[in-house]
Design an enzyme around this catalytic site. Structure first.
Site, PDB file in Angstrom:
ATOM      1  N   LEU A 183       0.808  -1.119   0.048  1.00  0.00           N
ATOM      2  CA  LEU A 183      -0.105  -0.109  -0.252  1.00  0.00           C
ATOM      3  C   LEU A 183       0.867   1.088  -0.203  1.00  0.00           C
ATOM      4  O   LEU A 183       1.458   1.744   1.194  1.00  0.00           O
ATOM      5  CB  LEU A 183      -0.871  -0.032   1.092  1.00  0.00           C
ATOM      6  CG  LEU A 183      -2.150  -0.889   1.258  1.00  0.00           C
ATOM      7  CD1 LEU A 183      -1.764  -2.275   0.678  1.00  0.00           C
ATOM      8  CD2 LEU A 183      -2.978  -0.774   2.391  1.00  0.00           C
ATOM      9  N   ILE A 184       1.089   1.860  -1.271  1.00  0.00           N
ATOM     10  CA  ILE A 184       2.299   2.672  -1.360  1.00  0.00           C
ATOM     11  C   ILE A 184       1.555   4.122  -1.470  1.00  0.00           C
ATOM     12  O   ILE A 184       0.629   4.356  -2.001  1.00  0.00           O
ATOM     13  CB  ILE A 184       3.155   2.535  -2.569  1.00  0.00           C
ATOM     14  CG1 ILE A 184       4.275   3.297  -2.618  1.00  0.00           C
ATOM     15  CG2 ILE A 184       2.027   2.314  -3.811  1.00  0.00           C
ATOM     16  CD1 ILE A 184       5.188   3.026  -3.747  1.00  0.00           C
ATOM     17  N   LYS A 265      -8.495   3.683   7.532  1.00  0.00           N
ATOM     18  CA  LYS A 265      -7.757   2.493   7.243  1.00  0.00           C
ATOM     19  C   LYS A 265      -8.197   1.383   6.885  1.00  0.00           C
ATOM     20  O   LYS A 265      -7.730   0.620   6.319  1.00  0.00           O
ATOM     21  CB  LYS A 265      -6.588   2.576   8.499  1.00  0.00           C
ATOM     22  CG  LYS A 265      -5.643   3.716   8.544  1.00  0.00           C
ATOM     23  CD  LYS A 265      -4.807   3.478   7.256  1.00  0.00           C
ATOM     24  CE  LYS A 265      -3.707   4.583   7.632  1.00  0.00           C
ATOM     25  NZ  LYS A 265      -2.775   4.408   8.657  1.00  0.00           N
ATOM     26  N   GLY A 287       3.612   0.482   5.478  1.00  0.00           N
ATOM     27  CA  GLY A 287       4.698   1.320   6.479  1.00  0.00           C
ATOM     28  C   GLY A 287       4.285   1.769   7.726  1.00  0.00           C
ATOM     29  O   GLY A 287       5.124   2.418   8.262  1.00  0.00           O
ATOM     30  N   GLN A 296      -1.871   4.053  14.416  1.00  0.00           N
ATOM     31  CA  GLN A 296      -0.892   3.065  14.724  1.00  0.00           C
ATOM     32  C   GLN A 296      -0.641   2.795  15.979  1.00  0.00           C
ATOM     33  O   GLN A 296       0.503   2.254  16.325  1.00  0.00           O
ATOM     34  CB  GLN A 296       0.357   3.498  13.936  1.00  0.00           C
ATOM     35  CG  GLN A 296      -0.064   3.743  12.441  1.00  0.00           C
ATOM     36  CD  GLN A 296       1.151   4.436  11.681  1.00  0.00           C
ATOM     37  OE1 GLN A 296       2.230   4.497  12.059  1.00  0.00           O
ATOM     38  NE2 GLN A 296       0.947   4.736  10.379  1.00  0.00           N
ATOM     39  N   CYS A 456      -7.307  26.324   0.772  1.00  0.00           N
ATOM     40  CA  CYS A 456      -7.472  25.293   1.701  1.00  0.00           C
ATOM     41  C   CYS A 456      -6.093  25.782   2.759  1.00  0.00           C
ATOM     42  O   CYS A 456      -5.428  26.533   2.447  1.00  0.00           O
ATOM     43  CB  CYS A 456      -7.280  23.800   1.322  1.00  0.00           C
ATOM     44  SG  CYS A 456      -5.853  23.438   0.810  1.00  0.00           S
TER      45      CYS A 456
END
Length: 482
Positions: A183-184, A265, A287, A296, A456
């Protein structure tokens, strides 16, 4: 020219059948990578090394460089292969090869020997070392930490004069382990984790979740192509791009602020697992590093993993950011990562670090999963070899302005919560609110006689959304950066 490829030590301790399989795969990988440089090149495998022989001297440097980046290789010896008759002949050939290199230096001689001879390796070291010391007045023998180590290899009636030793990246040959899907995102972490799995023998395919239009996708494609071209070009791999803007839009509208990060996620893992199943890939690679961001934590990672049966590998789980950045610098992805955009408005302002399963599942009941199925079904799958050509196409440029004219309107594209917390007011110009995730469907409803200045907080999302709108044919958009 001739190179001797020395195997990564972990390969040499495998059983005979496994070792032979690894060597056979590594030999094939070397052929696949080097055939582009010299079609006459020969690659010959042996029990404890692989020989590479080529005729085109002009390709010496590129072949040597390519070999240092093929997983499974511990080091490369560039050698001159000559016949010899006795120890004195070995000395004379060594003197001719190393005289200039040893002048004014300390040195020692190290010999490896295979075959039946009337002398031992130590005897050759003493004889050649003594002769070099006598015939080169400015040179001096030093057995520990010398300036130059003269490496010689004797194999039957052949002498290998080692002209240079070059370190490889080690690891296992690609193809000795099963395929994975990385998953880049283009940042530091995903690039390094992809490299680490390639180095461990996996063919790494890439899955990219596009949150910011064509410019972001092109940037990530370049990172993926760089990694493949530099470390994994022995194999064909896929680059799968999924337009995740509709999913993000649904999350921002339907999911509680504190749960957004974990839900996002979980959606990514669901989507990637579907892609992995479609192509027969055994595991996902991310990562993620423990505690690096709110999603995480161990609790949140467990909840993220629970949405799929697909194995999720996290090679960086115990790494700190400095270590990851150093690795990115070593493999050459640091510059890509530093210029990769970050997105305002995608992650919640008050994310939970200890999500509750029941609450996450309750929030996801509000989510329209047909949107997720649709974006996965419409995912763009390309052969990574085609990316070099595709990314050369120019992205439409968009103008950035710091002021405004009488026909201009500022378009605040932040999320609704951000706009409520910090409303944008600019004197002398109208400000209209339209969250970025609604631009693709709602921008056409705005007054097209006006020039819309997208804004933004960081200026990244506004630029990417302006690029997207320009690509859709809207010429009346600019980026507002006061």
């Amino acid at each position: 020219m001739k190179f001797i490829i020395k195997l990564f030590p972990e390969i040499t301790i495998k059983s005979q059948s496994v070792r032979l399989r690894f060597i056979k795969i590594l030999t094939g990988n070397i052929r696949n990578v080097l055939k582009h440089y010299d079609e006459t090149l020969a690659v010959v495998r042996h029990w404890d090394n692989i020989e590479v022989r080529a005729k085109d001297e002009n390709q010496r440097l590129v072949i040597r460089d390519a070999l240092t980046r093929i997983p499974g290789i511990h080091h490369i010896l560039e050698v001159e292969d000559v016949p010899f008759t006795d120890m004195h002949d070995i000395f004379e050939k060594a003197l001719a090869q190393y005289r200039e290199q040893l002048e004014g230096k300390t040195f020692c001689v190290r010999v490896k020997r295979r075959g039946k001879h009337e002398f031992s390796s130590i005897e050759v070291e003493r004889y050649v070392g003594g002769g070099l010391n006598q015939h080169i007045e400015s040179a001096r023998v030093k057995l520990t930490n010398p300036d130059v180590t003269v490496h010689l290899e004797v194999e039957d009636d052949r002498l290998l004069l080692i002209k240079g030793r070059y370190e490889g990246i080690g690891g296992f040959p690609i193809g000795t382990q099963e395929d994975v899907l990385s998953l880049i995102s283009g940042g530091f972490d995903s690039g390094v984790s992809s490299y680490m799995l390639m180095r461990r023998g996996c063919r790494v395919h890439y899955c990219f979740f596009n949150l910011g239009g064509a410019a972001h996708e092109i940037g990530v494609r370049q990172v993926a192509h760089y990694l493949w071209n530099r470390f994994g070009s022995s194999h064909r791999v896929r680059f799968v791009a999924i337009n995740f803007e509709p999913v993000v839009g649904e999350i921002l509208e339907k999911v509680d602020d504190g749960q957004m990060g974990v839900v996002l996620k979980r959606m990514m893992v669901r989507a990637a697992s579907k892609v992995a199943e479609r192509y027969g890939v055994q595991a996902l690679v991310t990562g993620e590093a423990l505690g690096q961001v709110s999603s995480q934590t161990l609790t949140n990672l467990r909840l993220i993993d629970n949405v799929s049966d697909t194995l999720i590998l996290r090679p960086l789980i115990s790494y700190d950011k400095e270590h990851i950045i150093n690795l990115a610098r070593q493999i050459g992805t640091e510059d890509f990562a530093r210029t990769m955009p970050e997105y305002c408005g995608v992650i919640s302002k008050s994310p939970t670090v200890k999500a509750i399963k029941a609450k996450i599942e309750a929030e996801e009941e509000n989510f329209d999963f047909s949107i997720l199925d649709k974006v996965v079904e419409e995912a763009n799958n390309v052969d990574i070899r085609e990316i070099a050509q595709q990314t050369q196409q120019e992205v439409v440029e968009v103008e950035t302005v710091s002021g405004f004219g009488p026909n201009d309107v500022i378009l605040d594209i932040r999320s609704v919560d951000e706009q409520d917390d910090k409303p944008l007011k600019v004197e002398g110009v109208d400000v209209v609110s339209l969250p970025f995730y609604k631009l693709s469907t709602k921008f056409g409803d705005l007054d097209q006689s006006k020039t819309w200045l997208l804004w933004c907080e960081r200026g990244v999302m506004s630029r990417l959304q302006a690029l997207y709108l320009r690509e859709q044919g809207f010429a009346n958009v600019k980026v507002y950066r006061p």
